[in-house]
Design a protein around this motif. Structure first.
Motif, PDB file in Angstrom:
ATOM      1  N   VAL A 106       0.920  -1.283  -0.178  1.00  0.00           N
ATOM      2  CA  VAL A 106       0.175   0.112   0.035  1.00  0.00           C
ATOM      3  C   VAL A 106       0.849   1.221  -0.025  1.00  0.00           C
ATOM      4  CG1 VAL A 106      -1.853   1.188   1.130  1.00  0.00           C
ATOM      5  CG2 VAL A 106      -1.669  -1.239   1.568  1.00  0.00           C
ATOM      6  N   SER A 154      -9.833  -2.721  -3.388  1.00  0.00           N
ATOM      7  CA  SER A 154      -9.792  -1.394  -2.859  1.00  0.00           C
ATOM      8  C   SER A 154     -10.805  -0.583  -3.720  1.00  0.00           C
ATOM      9  CB  SER A 154      -8.588  -0.894  -2.851  1.00  0.00           C
ATOM     10  OG  SER A 154      -8.570   0.666  -2.811  1.00  0.00           O
ATOM     11  N   GLU A 179     -10.066   2.021  -4.723  1.00  0.00           N
ATOM     12  CA  GLU A 179      -9.380   2.722  -5.819  1.00  0.00           C
ATOM     13  C   GLU A 179      -9.230   1.906  -7.123  1.00  0.00           C
ATOM     14  OE1 GLU A 179      -6.044   4.623  -5.306  1.00  0.00           O
ATOM     15  OE2 GLU A 179      -6.185   5.145  -3.179  1.00  0.00           O
ATOM     16  N   TYR A 220      -0.191   2.537  -7.701  1.00  0.00           N
ATOM     17  CA  TYR A 220      -1.124   1.551  -6.650  1.00  0.00           C
ATOM     18  C   TYR A 220      -2.487   1.169  -7.473  1.00  0.00           C
ATOM     19  CZ  TYR A 220      -3.979   0.227  -2.402  1.00  0.00           C
ATOM     20  OH  TYR A 220      -4.413  -0.240  -1.840  1.00  0.00           O
ATOM     21  N   GLY A 244     -11.688   3.894   2.457  1.00  0.00           N
ATOM     22  CA  GLY A 244     -10.634   4.251   3.368  1.00  0.00           C
ATOM     23  C   GLY A 244     -10.751   3.602   4.835  1.00  0.00           C
ATOM     24  N   HIS A 257     -15.334  11.895   1.582  1.00  0.00           N
ATOM     25  CA  HIS A 257     -14.368  10.647   1.632  1.00  0.00           C
ATOM     26  C   HIS A 257     -14.905   9.430   2.229  1.00  0.00           C
ATOM     27  CE1 HIS A 257     -10.664   9.064   0.194  1.00  0.00           C
ATOM     28  NE2 HIS A 257     -10.553   8.550   1.354  1.00  0.00           N
ATOM     29  N   TYR A 302     -12.255  13.954   4.401  1.00  0.00           N
ATOM     30  CA  TYR A 302     -11.311  13.199   5.073  1.00  0.00           C
ATOM     31  C   TYR A 302     -10.630  14.140   6.189  1.00  0.00           C
ATOM     32  CZ  TYR A 302      -6.968  10.183   5.275  1.00  0.00           C
ATOM     33  OH  TYR A 302      -6.159   9.584   5.612  1.00  0.00           O
ATOM     34  N   LEU A 311       1.831  14.904   1.555  1.00  0.00           N
ATOM     35  CA  LEU A 311       1.252  15.604   0.638  1.00  0.00           C
ATOM     36  C   LEU A 311       1.972  15.468  -0.981  1.00  0.00           C
ATOM     37  CD1 LEU A 311      -0.880  17.953  -0.626  1.00  0.00           C
ATOM     38  CD2 LEU A 311       1.070  19.651   0.198  1.00  0.00           C
TER      39      LEU A 311
HETATM   40  C1  LIG Z   1      -2.766  10.924   2.898  1.00  0.00           C
HETATM   41  C2  LIG Z   1      -4.086  11.542   2.178  1.00  0.00           C
HETATM   42  C3  LIG Z   1      -4.382  12.651   2.832  1.00  0.00           C
HETATM   43  C4  LIG Z   1      -3.738  13.710   2.559  1.00  0.00           C
HETATM   44  C5  LIG Z   1      -4.317  15.307   2.941  1.00  0.00           C
HETATM   45  C6  LIG Z   1      -3.363  16.261   2.441  1.00  0.00           C
HETATM   46  C7  LIG Z   1      -3.465  16.395   0.985  1.00  0.00           C
HETATM   47  C8  LIG Z   1      -3.976  17.763   3.161  1.00  0.00           C
HETATM   48  O1  LIG Z   1      -2.495  16.484   3.056  1.00  0.00           O
HETATM   49  C9  LIG Z   1      -5.202  10.490   2.177  1.00  0.00           C
HETATM   50  C10 LIG Z   1      -6.375  10.924   1.707  1.00  0.00           C
HETATM   51  C11 LIG Z   1      -7.230   9.741   0.981  1.00  0.00           C
HETATM   52  C12 LIG Z   1      -6.411   8.425   1.493  1.00  0.00           C
HETATM   53  C13 LIG Z   1      -6.382   7.123   0.723  1.00  0.00           C
HETATM   54  C14 LIG Z   1      -8.136   6.649   0.477  1.00  0.00           C
HETATM   55  O2  LIG Z   1      -8.546   6.502   1.792  1.00  0.00           O
HETATM   56  C15 LIG Z   1      -8.201   5.480  -0.161  1.00  0.00           C
HETATM   57  C16 LIG Z   1      -6.995   4.445   0.174  1.00  0.00           C
HETATM   58  C17 LIG Z   1      -7.246   3.257  -0.241  1.00  0.00           C
HETATM   59  C18 LIG Z   1      -6.492   2.331  -0.439  1.00  0.00           C
HETATM   60  O3  LIG Z   1      -6.699   1.055  -0.767  1.00  0.00           O
HETATM   61  C19 LIG Z   1      -4.976   2.227   0.363  1.00  0.00           C
HETATM   62  C20 LIG Z   1      -5.045   3.613   1.109  1.00  0.00           C
HETATM   63  C21 LIG Z   1      -5.656   4.766   0.457  1.00  0.00           C
HETATM   64  C22 LIG Z   1      -5.075   5.194  -0.928  1.00  0.00           C
HETATM   65  C23 LIG Z   1      -5.775   6.091   1.200  1.00  0.00           C
HETATM   66  C24 LIG Z   1      -4.276   6.671   1.471  1.00  0.00           C
HETATM   67  C25 LIG Z   1      -4.321   7.866   2.419  1.00  0.00           C
HETATM   68  C26 LIG Z   1      -4.960   9.133   1.444  1.00  0.00           C
HETATM   69  C27 LIG Z   1      -4.479   9.364   0.185  1.00  0.00           C
END
Ligand SMILES: C[C@H](CCCC(C)(C)O)[C@H]1CC[C@H]2[C@@H]3[C@H](O)CC4=CC(=O)CC[C@]4(C)[C@H]3CC[C@]12C
Ligand SMILES: NC(=O)C1=CN([C@@H]2O[C@H](COP(=O)(O)OP(=O)(O)OC[C@H]3O[C@@H](n4cnc5c(N)ncnc54)[C@H](O)[C@@H]3O)[C@@H](O)[C@H]2O)C=CC1
Length: 369
Positions: free
Chosen positions: A90, A129, A131, A159, A193, A226, A268, A319
Motif C-alpha cells: 500500500v 480497494s 481505488e 497503486y 479508506g 471521502h 477526510y 502531500l
Molecule cells: C494521505 C491522504 C490525505 C492527505 C491530506 C492532504 C492532501 C491535506 O495532505 C489520504 C487521503 C485519501 C487517502 C486514501 C484513501 O482513503 C483510499 C485508499 C485506499 C487504499 O486502498 C489504500 C489507502 C488509500 C490510498 C488512502 C491513502 C491516504 C490518502 C491518500
C-alpha cells in the motif's frame, strides 16, 4: 453456527496477516469462525503478537514468506480450504518503485491464484480497494455510488493500477478447475479508506498535529466527502464472505462488494477529527487556508523534491499530487449488496468504532509520553 460434520475442520490462510487489516482479520476469524481447525498467517514480517494466539484451541501457524515467490506461496496454500489474500504493497507516497508495487500486488496475486489451482484450494477472497474504481485522474465525483454505478475508471498511479489488475485476475479466475476438478470460487472486497486501531496514516497525522502545536490546518473543503469504513467491520466482512462463499458459490463467485458500515459521510479531514479532536488536536479554519492552486504547487514541489533527493534519502510526505487529488475528490459508497448476497450487517456501530479508535489513539498518546 457450524453443522457438526464441519465442526473444526477447516484450514484458512490469511496472506498479509500481520498488516493493519490482516491482524484484524486474523483475530476476527479466531473469534467468529467456529469451524476453524488451523489458521495459517503468511507475511513478509511476522508480528510478536502472534505468539499469544498459539495458546488457543485453533492451531495457529505463522509462515514468514513473500507473495512474489511462487514456491513459498504454493507451500503455504497447500491443504488450505480458504485463502484470504490481503497482502499488498500500500504505497501512494512514492516510497516503493512502480515495479515493486506491480510485483507484489499483481505477480503476488497471480501466485496466489496459481497456488490455489495447483494445490486444490477452492475458495479465494481478495482484498481489493475502492481505488480500483476511483477517484479517477479526471477528478470525477463518485457520490454515494454502488457496485453498479457507471464510472470512468482511469488510473495512472501504480497503486490503483496494480489493485485493478489484480482484482481483474481474481475475478477472471472464478470457475477455473482446481486440482481434483472442482471449480475455484473467488470474490473481491473493495474497502473505502479504512480506519481504526493500528492505522499508520492516522498515527502520522496525529504526530504531525502535535509537531504543529496541537493544530492541523484545513486544506480540503468540508463539502468533499471521502468514504471511510471501520477496520473491524472490514475484517468481519472478510470472515462472512469467506464463510458464505462456500454456501453460495453460484451467487457470490466472481462478484465484487464494496466494504461499508455506518461511518458518517464527511471530508477526510473532518472525519479524522472525530478521533483527533478527543486526543486534543484542533482543525483550524472552516474553509481551506490555502487556495487549491497553491496546494497543487506545494504538492508538485514535494514530488520534485522527492525525485531530486532520491539518490540521497527517501522524502515521502503525505502531500503529493496524487494524495491531494484523492483527498479533494468526493468518493463515497451507498450500497446493500453485501447484505443482500450474504447477510452482512456491520458488527460495530459507528459509536463503537469511534470509541475503539479513540481509545487506541489515547493509549498510543500515553505510551509516547
Ligand atoms: C494521505 C491522504 C490525505 C492527505 C491530506 C492532504 C492532501 C491535506 O495532505 C489520504 C487521503 C485519501 C487517502 C486514501 C484513501 O482513503 C483510499 C485508499 C485506499 C487504499 O486502498 C489504500 C489507502 C488509500 C490510498 C488512502 C491513502 C491516504 C490518502 C491518500
Ligand atoms: N488501508 C486502507 O485504507 C486500505 C487497504 N486496502 C487493501 O487492504 C490490504 C491490507 O492493507 P493494509 O492492512 O492497510 O496494509 P498493511 O501494509 O498494513 O498490510 C499489508 C501486509 O502485507 C504484507 N506484505 C507486503 N508485501 C508482502 C509480500 N511481498 N509478501 C508477503 N506479505 C507482504 C505486509 O508485511 C503487511 O503486513 C491491501 O491489499 C490494501 O491494498 C484496501 C482499501 C483501503
Amino acid at each position: 453456527m457450524a453443522d457438526s460434520a464441519q465442526a473444526q475442520k477447516l484450514v484458512y490462510l490469511v496472506t498479509g496477516g500481520c498488516g493493519f487489516l490482516g491482524e484484524h482479520v486474523v483475530r476476527m476469524l479466531l473469534q467468529q469462525e467456529p469451524r476453524l481447525r488451523e489458521l495459517r498467517i503468511f507475511d513478509l514480517h511476522l508480528g510478536p503478537w502472534l505468539e499469544e494466539l498459539k495458546t488457543g484451541p485453533v492451531q495457529v501457524t505463522a509462515i514468514q514468506g513473500d507473495v512474489t515467490q511462487a514456491h513459498e506461496v504454493a507451500a503455504a496454500v497447500a491443504g488450505a480450504h480458504v485463502v484470504i489474500h490481503t497482502a499488498g504493497l500500500v504505497d501512494v507516497f512514492g516510497k516503493a518503485s512502480p515495479e515493486t508495487i506491480h510485483e507484489v500486488n499483481v505477480q503476488g496475486t497471480k501466485n496466489v491464484i496459481e497456488a490455489c489451482v495447483q494445490t486444490g484450494t477452492q475458495f479465494l477472497v481478495y482484498t481489493s480497494s475502492m481505488e480500483v474504481v476511483g477517484p479517477n485522474i479526471k477528478g470525477h465525483p463518485f457520490y454515494r455510488g454502488n457496485e453498479d454505478t457507471p464510472y470512468e475508471a482511469v488510473h495512472r498511479h501504480p497503486y490503483p493500477s496494480s489493485k485493478a489488475r489484480a482484482e481483474q485476475l481474481v475475478l477472471e479466475a472464478n470457475g477455473r478447475k482446481v486440482r481434483g476438478g472442482l471449480p475455484l470460487v473467488t470474490c473481491a472486497l473493495r474497502p473505502t479508506g479504512i480506519y481504526g486501531e493500528g492505522h499508520q496514516i492516522m498515527r502520522d497525522i496525529y504526530y504531525q498535529g502535535l509537531r504543529l502545536g496541537g493544530r492541523l490546518f484545513r486544506a480540503i473543503p468540508a463539502s468533499v466527502e471521502h468514504g471511510r469504513v471501520y477496520v473491524g467491520n472490514v475484517a468481519w466482512m472478510h470472515v462472512l464472505v469467506a464463510r458464505e462463499l462456500q454456501q453460495r458459490p453460484a451467487l457470490m463467485g466472481g462478484q465484487v462488494y464494496f466494504c461499508y458500515d455506518k461511518s458518517p459521510y464527511k471530508s477526510y479531514e473532518d472525519f479524522n477529527m472525530e478521533f483527533l479532536g478527543p486526543c486534543g488536536l484542533r482543525l483550524v479554519g472552516t474553509r481551506p487556508l490555502l487556495p487549491y492552486w497553491l496546494l497543487m504547487l506545494l504538492a508538485a514541489l514535494n514530488a520534485l523534491l522527492q525525485w531530486l533527493l532520491r539518490p540521497l534519502l527517501l522524502y515521502a510526505p503525505l502531500l503529493n499530487p496524487y494524495t491531494l487529488a484523492m483527498a479533494n475528490t468526493t468518493f463515497t459508497v451507498s450500497t446493500n449488496k453485501a447484505q443482500r448476497h450474504f447477510g452482512y450487517e456491520p458488527l460495530f456501530s459507528w459509536e463503537e468504532s469511534r470509541t475503539r479508535t479513540i481509545r487506541w489513539m489515547q493509549a498510543m498518546d500515553s505510551s509516547a509520553q
